[in-house]
Design an enzyme around this catalytic site. Structure first.
Site, PDB file in Angstrom:
ATOM      1  N   GLY A 151     -21.441   8.262 -35.912  1.00 39.57           N
ATOM      2  CA  GLY A 151     -21.416   9.597 -35.310  1.00 39.57           C
ATOM      3  C   GLY A 151     -20.062   9.904 -34.683  1.00 39.57           C
ATOM      4  N   SER A 198     -24.340   4.654 -32.417  1.00 38.94           N
ATOM      5  CA  SER A 198     -24.604   3.774 -31.297  1.00 38.94           C
ATOM      6  C   SER A 198     -23.664   4.124 -30.148  1.00 38.94           C
ATOM      7  CB  SER A 198     -24.398   2.315 -31.741  1.00 38.94           C
ATOM      8  OG  SER A 198     -24.144   1.519 -30.627  1.00 38.94           O
ATOM      9  N   ILE A 258     -21.559   1.162 -29.046  1.00 39.54           N
ATOM     10  CA  ILE A 258     -20.347   0.858 -29.823  1.00 39.54           C
ATOM     11  C   ILE A 258     -19.304   1.951 -29.599  1.00 39.54           C
ATOM     12  CG2 ILE A 258     -19.417   0.558 -32.165  1.00 39.54           C
ATOM     13  CD1 ILE A 258     -22.132  -0.593 -32.970  1.00 39.54           C
ATOM     14  N   VAL A 274      -9.883   8.944 -30.828  1.00 40.65           N
ATOM     15  CA  VAL A 274      -8.598   9.638 -30.965  1.00 40.65           C
ATOM     16  C   VAL A 274      -8.726  10.570 -32.182  1.00 40.65           C
ATOM     17  CG1 VAL A 274      -6.944   8.172 -29.771  1.00 40.65           C
ATOM     18  CG2 VAL A 274      -7.792   7.496 -32.008  1.00 40.65           C
ATOM     19  N   ALA A 290      -4.871  15.677 -33.728  1.00 36.35           N
ATOM     20  CA  ALA A 290      -3.949  16.610 -34.381  1.00 36.35           C
ATOM     21  C   ALA A 290      -4.455  16.859 -35.798  1.00 36.35           C
ATOM     22  CB  ALA A 290      -2.545  16.017 -34.414  1.00 36.35           C
ATOM     23  N   LYS A 299      -1.344  24.950 -33.553  1.00 35.28           N
ATOM     24  CA  LYS A 299      -0.295  24.018 -34.000  1.00 35.28           C
ATOM     25  C   LYS A 299       0.451  24.616 -35.190  1.00 35.28           C
ATOM     26  CE  LYS A 299       0.182  19.468 -36.170  1.00 35.28           C
ATOM     27  NZ  LYS A 299      -0.458  18.218 -36.567  1.00 35.28           N
ATOM     28  N   THR A 351      -3.277  13.267 -40.956  1.00 28.22           N
ATOM     29  CA  THR A 351      -3.975  13.458 -42.233  1.00 28.22           C
ATOM     30  C   THR A 351      -5.387  12.866 -42.302  1.00 28.22           C
ATOM     31  OG1 THR A 351      -2.656  11.567 -42.972  1.00 28.22           O
ATOM     32  CG2 THR A 351      -1.976  13.749 -43.722  1.00 28.22           C
ATOM     33  N   ILE A 364      -8.261  13.445 -40.639  1.00 29.15           N
ATOM     34  CA  ILE A 364      -9.373  14.413 -40.670  1.00 29.15           C
ATOM     35  C   ILE A 364      -9.336  15.161 -42.006  1.00 29.15           C
ATOM     36  CG2 ILE A 364     -10.297  16.514 -39.589  1.00 29.15           C
ATOM     37  CD1 ILE A 364      -9.479  15.290 -36.866  1.00 29.15           C
ATOM     38  N   TYR A 381       3.505  18.003 -58.093  1.00 24.94           N
ATOM     39  CA  TYR A 381       2.243  17.433 -58.554  1.00 24.94           C
ATOM     40  C   TYR A 381       1.115  18.409 -58.246  1.00 24.94           C
ATOM     41  CZ  TYR A 381       2.668  15.579 -53.745  1.00 24.94           C
ATOM     42  OH  TYR A 381       2.888  15.423 -52.397  1.00 24.94           O
TER      43      TYR A 381
HETATM   44  C1  LIG Z   1      -4.348   5.595 -33.068  1.00 22.15           C
HETATM   45  C2  LIG Z   1      -5.016   6.617 -33.905  1.00 22.15           C
HETATM   46  C3  LIG Z   1      -4.624   7.952 -33.838  1.00 22.15           C
HETATM   47  C4  LIG Z   1      -5.215   8.902 -34.669  1.00 22.15           C
HETATM   48  N1  LIG Z   1      -4.778  10.190 -34.633  1.00 22.15           N
HETATM   49  C5  LIG Z   1      -5.260  11.084 -35.538  1.00 22.15           C
HETATM   50  C6  LIG Z   1      -4.791  12.412 -35.587  1.00 22.15           C
HETATM   51  O1  LIG Z   1      -3.963  12.827 -34.786  1.00 22.15           O
HETATM   52  N2  LIG Z   1      -5.291  13.226 -36.538  1.00 22.15           N
HETATM   53  C7  LIG Z   1      -6.233  12.817 -37.432  1.00 22.15           C
HETATM   54  O2  LIG Z   1      -6.622  13.589 -38.323  1.00 22.15           O
HETATM   55  N3  LIG Z   1      -6.736  11.578 -37.356  1.00 22.15           N
HETATM   56  C8  LIG Z   1      -6.271  10.708 -36.458  1.00 22.15           C
HETATM   57  N4  LIG Z   1      -6.781   9.447 -36.404  1.00 22.15           N
HETATM   58  C9  LIG Z   1      -7.918   9.106 -37.237  1.00 22.15           C
HETATM   59  C10 LIG Z   1      -9.187   9.661 -36.610  1.00 22.15           C
HETATM   60  O3  LIG Z   1      -9.340   9.171 -35.297  1.00 22.15           O
HETATM   61  C11 LIG Z   1     -10.406   9.248 -37.437  1.00 22.15           C
HETATM   62  O4  LIG Z   1     -10.190   9.586 -38.768  1.00 22.15           O
HETATM   63  C12 LIG Z   1     -11.616   9.990 -36.950  1.00 22.15           C
HETATM   64  O5  LIG Z   1     -11.808   9.814 -35.591  1.00 22.15           O
HETATM   65  C13 LIG Z   1     -12.830   9.520 -37.695  1.00 22.15           C
HETATM   66  O6  LIG Z   1     -13.262   8.286 -37.263  1.00 22.15           O
HETATM   67  P1  LIG Z   1     -14.633   7.768 -37.841  1.00 22.15           P
HETATM   68  O7  LIG Z   1     -15.682   8.780 -37.545  1.00 22.15           O
HETATM   69  O8  LIG Z   1     -14.431   7.361 -39.246  1.00 22.15           O
HETATM   70  O9  LIG Z   1     -14.904   6.429 -37.016  1.00 22.15           O
HETATM   71  P2  LIG Z   1     -15.351   6.208 -35.486  1.00 22.15           P
HETATM   72  O10 LIG Z   1     -14.875   7.272 -34.584  1.00 22.15           O
HETATM   73  O11 LIG Z   1     -14.947   4.810 -35.154  1.00 22.15           O
HETATM   74  O12 LIG Z   1     -16.933   6.295 -35.523  1.00 22.15           O
HETATM   75  C14 LIG Z   1     -17.705   5.236 -36.002  1.00 22.15           C
HETATM   76  C15 LIG Z   1     -19.156   5.504 -35.696  1.00 22.15           C
HETATM   77  O13 LIG Z   1     -19.937   4.483 -36.292  1.00 22.15           O
HETATM   78  C16 LIG Z   1     -20.865   3.978 -35.328  1.00 22.15           C
HETATM   79  N5  LIG Z   1     -21.182   2.592 -35.644  1.00 22.15           N
HETATM   80  C17 LIG Z   1     -20.324   1.593 -35.976  1.00 22.15           C
HETATM   81  N6  LIG Z   1     -21.000   0.441 -36.163  1.00 22.15           N
HETATM   82  C18 LIG Z   1     -22.311   0.737 -35.972  1.00 22.15           C
HETATM   83  C19 LIG Z   1     -23.515  -0.035 -35.997  1.00 22.15           C
HETATM   84  N7  LIG Z   1     -23.515  -1.366 -36.250  1.00 22.15           N
HETATM   85  N8  LIG Z   1     -24.681   0.598 -35.729  1.00 22.15           N
HETATM   86  C20 LIG Z   1     -24.721   1.926 -35.436  1.00 22.15           C
HETATM   87  N9  LIG Z   1     -23.619   2.699 -35.394  1.00 22.15           N
HETATM   88  C21 LIG Z   1     -22.430   2.101 -35.641  1.00 22.15           C
HETATM   89  C22 LIG Z   1     -20.141   4.156 -33.996  1.00 22.15           C
HETATM   90  O14 LIG Z   1     -21.028   4.151 -32.930  1.00 22.15           O
HETATM   91  C23 LIG Z   1     -19.484   5.508 -34.221  1.00 22.15           C
HETATM   92  O15 LIG Z   1     -20.425   6.526 -33.936  1.00 22.15           O
HETATM   93  C24 LIG Z   1      -6.236   8.505 -35.557  1.00 22.15           C
HETATM   94  C25 LIG Z   1      -6.663   7.181 -35.574  1.00 22.15           C
HETATM   95  C26 LIG Z   1      -6.063   6.239 -34.764  1.00 22.15           C
HETATM   96  C27 LIG Z   1      -6.539   4.821 -34.821  1.00 22.15           C
END
Ligand SMILES: Cc1cc2nc3c(=O)[nH]c(=O)nc-3n(C[C@H](O)[C@H](O)[C@H](O)COP(=O)(O)OP(=O)(O)OC[C@H]3O[C@@H](n4cnc5c(N)ncnc54)[C@H](O)[C@@H]3O)c2cc1C
Length: 511
Positions: free
Chosen positions: A11, A38, A41, A46, A49, A77, A343, A345, A430
């Site tokens: 989530g 969860s 977790i 972050v 942008a 932006k 990039t 998102i 491209y």
């Molecule tokens: C340093 C940094 C800077 C960034 N800056 C940018 C930016 O400026 N612009 C941009 O587009 N992107 C950026 N990103 C990327 C961006 O943060 C992610 O693409 C975005 O937040 C999506 O994350 P996610 O949902 O894939 O994972 P997460 O936010 O990690 O979510 C994972 C989910 O899975 C759940 N989960 C995991 N394991 C379990 C389990 N065993 N049981 C139940 N639930 C579980 C967690 O609870 C959570 O809800 C950045 C990333 C980093 C590391």
């Protein structure tokens, strides 16, 4: 007829973006969507942008843009300012827009290169309205009148990632998405075909599904933990493997751009939101310790910190198979490219769009899988090359990290693009993926990569220097006529800005 059960694990931004889009487009009478997350977790938290494509995503969901801006603490932006990237003291903007105006048969930058030889030009940035508006902290909506200079740019947002996820959660739940709180402890496979059949919570509850979407973040709970999709590790090209991040108080005046400041072993970001500033340092742990990176981040804050520093570890690269068996990985579970060009998102968004296009009706979909994986590979690789370019083009001599980046081997696909530009001033075209000619030009020329030659037809353009001076004046007058970004944003709260323009990407990239 039983429902087709879609289970989303995670989530964070990826999970809720996916849930919202599937809830909007999958028929509720045939599909049930359940999202598991969860709180224990948590999310990566972050990712603040964005690039202009997010406007497409929101409009696809029929989200009111002004409501979105108010609800997510967003600011506008116009691009990213890269400071100290070519060499220390340099600064240029990669804008969401074009530079100059092309001449018949001739791209503007060839004329700029010709006059540059004669010392008759201003920096390339000066010929972009988006860049100059950003530098003067100005913002207004672009117009749709293609004759107007105000149609030469588009825009994106800085958002509070937590607020955006909550906003989409409300949206998705209103459309029937079921949210289940809890930690997945086990994943069960169908013994006949190796597909995922269910996930088991740590309290023993079992959730069955026909199709699973892994949005579990870096861990890749299903795609890697269970299905072993494998990871194409690109850290030899993008060696940063760590980040420290901290929010701080608002910086005023409000800047309508992201800042990316090259430093000892990586770069720092500064992202302005309505209520605070996002700050972080992305670095390579081979060249600086975690403690020193944290100290440097804190020492360089423009405003007092609002929370403790968070540490994140990652590996640049992507899953070999984003879609394996009956599971698609979206978000950090599918791969990670550092946020230098904001990039991630976007990659979530294109994966969702492609999944919607190919959404399966059954559990066996080899052709859809193949096509999806090829598509995501192309998207990742094109962004990867563009990111490497920034590192490769540095001419700093004061640090081992930057020296490595300037001399490292690069992918042949990038080598070819750079060689073409160096030789001819032409940008390789491209048709799929992100970053078009204006983006490549902004970085090539912004970081001082000057081609040996340019288009000979520039000799036939009459009064070139007057024309560029005229254009420079047009930009200056246009910037002067624009409101401050802060003042424009303030009007959002009073609903005084009127209708925002339709989301168009013709200046920036495709979707
Ligand atoms: C340093 C940094 C800077 C960034 N800056 C940018 C930016 O400026 N612009 C941009 O587009 N992107 C950026 N990103 C990327 C961006 O943060 C992610 O693409 C975005 O937040 C999506 O994350 P996610 O949902 O894939 O994972 P997460 O936010 O990690 O979510 C994972 C989910 O899975 C759940 N989960 C995991 N394991 C379990 C389990 N065993 N049981 C139940 N639930 C579980 C967690 O609870 C959570 O809800 C950045 C990333 C980093 C590391």
């Amino acid at each position: 007829m039983s429902l087709f059960e879609v289970v989303i694990i995670g989530g964070g931004t990826a999970g809720w973006m996916t849930a919202a889009a599937l809830a909007k487009f999958l028929p509720q009478d045939t599909h049930r969507i359940t999202l598991v997350e969860s709180e224990l977790i948590g999310t990566v938290g972050v990712g603040e942008a964005t690039i202009p494509h997010i406007r497409y995503f929101n409009s696809m969901l029929e989200i009111d843009e002004n409501d979105f801006v108010r609800s997510t603490g967003a600011t506008y932006k116009l691009g990213i300012q890269f400071e100290n990237w070519g060499k220390n003291g340099d600064s240029y903007i990669h804008p969401f827009g074009v530079h100059g105006r092309d001449f018949p048969l001739l791209d503007f930058h060839h004329c700029w290169l010709k006059l540059r030889e004669e010392n008759k030009v201003l920096p390339f940035d000066n010929y972009s309205l988006a860049s100059m508006a950003a530098k003067h902290n100005k913002f207004m909506y672009p117009t749709e009148d293609s004759q107007s200079i105000f149609s030469s740019y588009t825009y994106a947002f800085h958002i509070d990632a937590g607020l955006y996820a909550r906003y989409l959660r409300r949206y998705a739940e209103a459309l029937g998405v079921i949210r289940r709180e809890g930690k997945i402890a086990d994943v069960l496979l169908d013994a006949d075909n190796g597909n995922i059949s269910s996930v088991v919570f740590d309290d023993g509850f079992t959730l069955q599904g026909n199709f699973f979407i892994d949005c579990s973040g870096f861990v890749g709970l299903l795609i890697e933990g269970t299905l072993k999709a494998g990871y194409d590790n690109w850290s030899h090209w993008l060696p940063c493997d760590s980040a420290v991040a901290v929010p701080s108080e608002k910086v005023l005046p409000l800047r309508p751009y992201t800042r990316s400041i090259a430093c000892e072993a990586g770069w720092r970001w500064q992202i302005p939101l309505q209520h605070r500033t996002g700050n972080g340092y992305v670095y390579c742990s081979k060249y600086i310790s975690d403690d020193d990176a944290k100290d440097q981040l804190l020492q360089n804050l423009d405003t007092p910190a609002l929370a403790d520093v968070r540490q994140l570890k990652f590996t640049a690269g992507r899953r070999y198979e984003s879609w394996k068996k009956n599971c698609v990985a979206i978000g950090l579970s599918g791969g990670f490219l550092e946020p230098l060009e904001s990039t991630s998102i976007y990659l979530i968004q294109v994966a969702i769009m492609k999944l919607l296009e190919l959404f399966p009706h059954s559990e066996e979909n080899p052709l859809r899988r193949l096509y999806f994986n090829k598509f995501m590979k192309t998207e990742y690789e094109l962004i990867r090359d563009f990111l490497i370019l920034h590192y490769r083009l540095n001419s700093k001599s004061d640090s081992a990290f930057w020296n490595y980046c300037a001399t490292m081997e690069i992918p042949s696909s990038l080598e070819r693009k750079m060689a073409l530009f160096e030789d001819t001033a032409h940008v390789e075209h491209y048709s799929l993926g992100l970053f078009m000619r204006p983006s490549w030009l902004a970085v090539y020329l912004g970081q001082g990569f000057i081609p040996k030659e340019y288009d000979l037809r520039t000799r036939h353009v009459k009064n070139l220097d007057f024309r560029l001076t005229d254009f420079d004046n047009l930009i200056k007058n246009s910037v002067a006529a624009m409101p401050d970004a802060q003042a424009f944003l303030a009007k959002i709260h009073g609903d005084e800005v009127g209708q925002c323009p339709a989301a168009t990407l013709s200046l920036y990239g495709r979707n």
